[in-house]
Motif scaffolding. Sequence first.
Motif, PDB file in Angstrom:
ATOM      1  N   ASN A 287     -14.286   5.845  13.418  1.00 28.30           N
ATOM      2  CA  ASN A 287     -14.566   5.509  12.022  1.00 28.30           C
ATOM      3  C   ASN A 287     -14.452   4.008  11.775  1.00 28.30           C
ATOM      4  N   ALA A 288     -13.457   3.365  12.395  1.00 29.60           N
ATOM      5  CA  ALA A 288     -13.277   1.924  12.221  1.00 29.60           C
ATOM      6  C   ALA A 288     -14.470   1.148  12.781  1.00 29.60           C
ATOM      7  N   LEU A 291     -17.527   1.694  10.432  1.00 31.55           N
ATOM      8  CA  LEU A 291     -17.405   0.949   9.177  1.00 31.55           C
ATOM      9  C   LEU A 291     -17.626  -0.548   9.398  1.00 31.55           C
ATOM     10  N   THR A 292     -17.203  -1.067  10.543  1.00 30.62           N
ATOM     11  CA  THR A 292     -17.414  -2.480  10.855  1.00 30.62           C
ATOM     12  C   THR A 292     -18.891  -2.771  11.071  1.00 30.62           C
ATOM     13  N   ASP A 295     -20.601  -2.906   7.807  1.00 32.21           N
ATOM     14  CA  ASP A 295     -20.397  -4.172   7.102  1.00 32.21           C
ATOM     15  C   ASP A 295     -21.347  -5.255   7.615  1.00 32.21           C
ATOM     16  N   TYR A 308      -7.217   0.078   8.946  1.00 33.70           N
ATOM     17  CA  TYR A 308      -7.850   1.348   8.604  1.00 33.70           C
ATOM     18  C   TYR A 308      -6.751   2.411   8.486  1.00 33.70           C
ATOM     19  N   ASN A 309      -6.729   3.096   7.353  1.00 38.00           N
ATOM     20  CA  ASN A 309      -5.605   3.976   7.027  1.00 38.00           C
ATOM     21  C   ASN A 309      -6.067   5.400   6.747  1.00 38.00           C
ATOM     22  N   GLU A 311      -6.634   6.779   3.876  1.00 47.49           N
ATOM     23  CA  GLU A 311      -7.661   6.815   2.831  1.00 47.49           C
ATOM     24  C   GLU A 311      -9.049   6.524   3.384  1.00 47.49           C
ATOM     25  N   SER A 312      -9.143   5.588   4.326  1.00 49.21           N
ATOM     26  CA  SER A 312     -10.444   5.222   4.885  1.00 49.21           C
ATOM     27  C   SER A 312     -10.828   6.077   6.087  1.00 49.21           C
ATOM     28  N   GLY A 314      -9.121   6.079   8.889  1.00 50.21           N
ATOM     29  CA  GLY A 314      -8.783   5.328  10.093  1.00 50.21           C
ATOM     30  C   GLY A 314      -7.698   5.958  10.940  1.00 50.21           C
TER      31      GLY A 314
END
Length: 369
Positions: A287-288, A291-292, A295, A308-309, A311-312, A314
Motif C-alpha cells: 500500500n505504501a 500510494l507513493t 503521488d 503509513y499507519n 488509517e492509511s 500502512g
Amino acid sequence: MNGLFSNLRSVKKYWRASSLIVISGVALLIVTGLLFSLHTISAKAANTKVGMIILGSITNNGFNWLSYQGLVRAETEFSVIGNLYIANNEGEIELKTTQCVADDNDLCIGVGFLTQEEISAAAAAYPTTYFAIVDAASSIYPTNLRSLLFASEEVGYLAGTLAGRMSQSDTIGALGGWEIPSVTPFIEGYENGALCTNPEITTIISYTNDFYNPKLGSEYAQGMIGRGADVIFAVAGPTGDGAILTTTQSGVWAIGVDTDEYYTLFMTGTVEGAEYLLNSAMKRTDNAVFLTISDVVSGTFTSGSVIYNLESGGVGLAPFHEADPAVPTETKIWLNLISQAIISGVIHPLEKDSPCLVMNQLYLPLARR
C-alpha cells in the motif's frame, strides 16, 4: 402601464435566458476542464516509468514480494510502466540504482534498509528523478527523496491486545533482534496493548542482538515458554523465525511480523505448527508503494519521511488463518474497537497511560454482545 410590465417581463425573460446560457457555459467549461485534467493525468500515468530495486529474490508473499505488489497494482490501475531491478548481493545495489536512472524511470524505489545508502546518494546526484526507500530513513532529504516508514507501534499494540486476551497464564513474550527504531516500537506497542486489555499481564522482553540466527531464536523461545509465556511475538528476522517455529511446534501461540508469516514461514500451512500461528503484525509495504507512485502520477509527491499507519492501510494484522476458530468473536470485536480508538487518537500506542480504563468502561460491554 401594461406596456411597461410587458417590457419588464421581456427583460426578465432575457436575463433568465442569458443567465441559463452563462451557467450552462460555465458548467461546460468546468466539465471540459475536469475531463481534460483526467485525460492529462491518465496520459501522464501511462507515460510514467517506475523502477524498483530489490536485494535478493521475490519470495512469494515475502517482504520484497509484498512491496512489488504495490508496483503491480500501479501498473494495473494507472498503466504506469514498471521495471524490476534485482541485485544478487549488496555490491550490486549501486549498479542497479544507476541502471534505474539510466533507463529514464521517473521514480526509483529501493526496498529495505540495505538500499538506503545507494538510494540517498542517487537522489543527491540525480535531482530530476524521484526516489523512495521502503522501510528505511535517510539522514538528509533532498526534494526528490521520500522514506516510506510505518507506524509499527500501532500494529504492535493490536498484536499485544490480541496476546493479552488470548493468554491463559497472564505471561507473554516479546523477542527482538537489535534494540533499534525498526524493532522497539513493535515491542513497546505490544507490551502496552497487552497491559491495556489485561492489567495482570507480564511481558517477558528479550533482545538477541542477532537477526540471522534461528537456533538462537529457538533457545530464547524455549526460555520464555519455560517461564510460563503462552503467546510469543518475534521481531527478529530469521532469528525470530527460529523462535516462531519452536513456539508453535511446542503447541504455544506465536505472532509473526512484517509479512503474513502463514505464507512466508509456514508455506500456506504445510509446515508443522501452522495452526499455532496466532497472527502476524504486518507492514503493508504494498500500500505504501502504491500510494507513493500515486503521488508521483498526480504531481503531489513530497519529500521526507512519510509514515503509513492504520488509517492509511500502512500497517495491520493479518488474517487468523487456522487459528481463527480459537479466537473468540468478542476478541475480534475488541480488536476492531481498539483499532478505531488508535485511528481516532483516543489511544496512543507508545504511551503506557493511554485511556485503557475509559476504553474498558465504554466499549467492553459492546465487545461482549
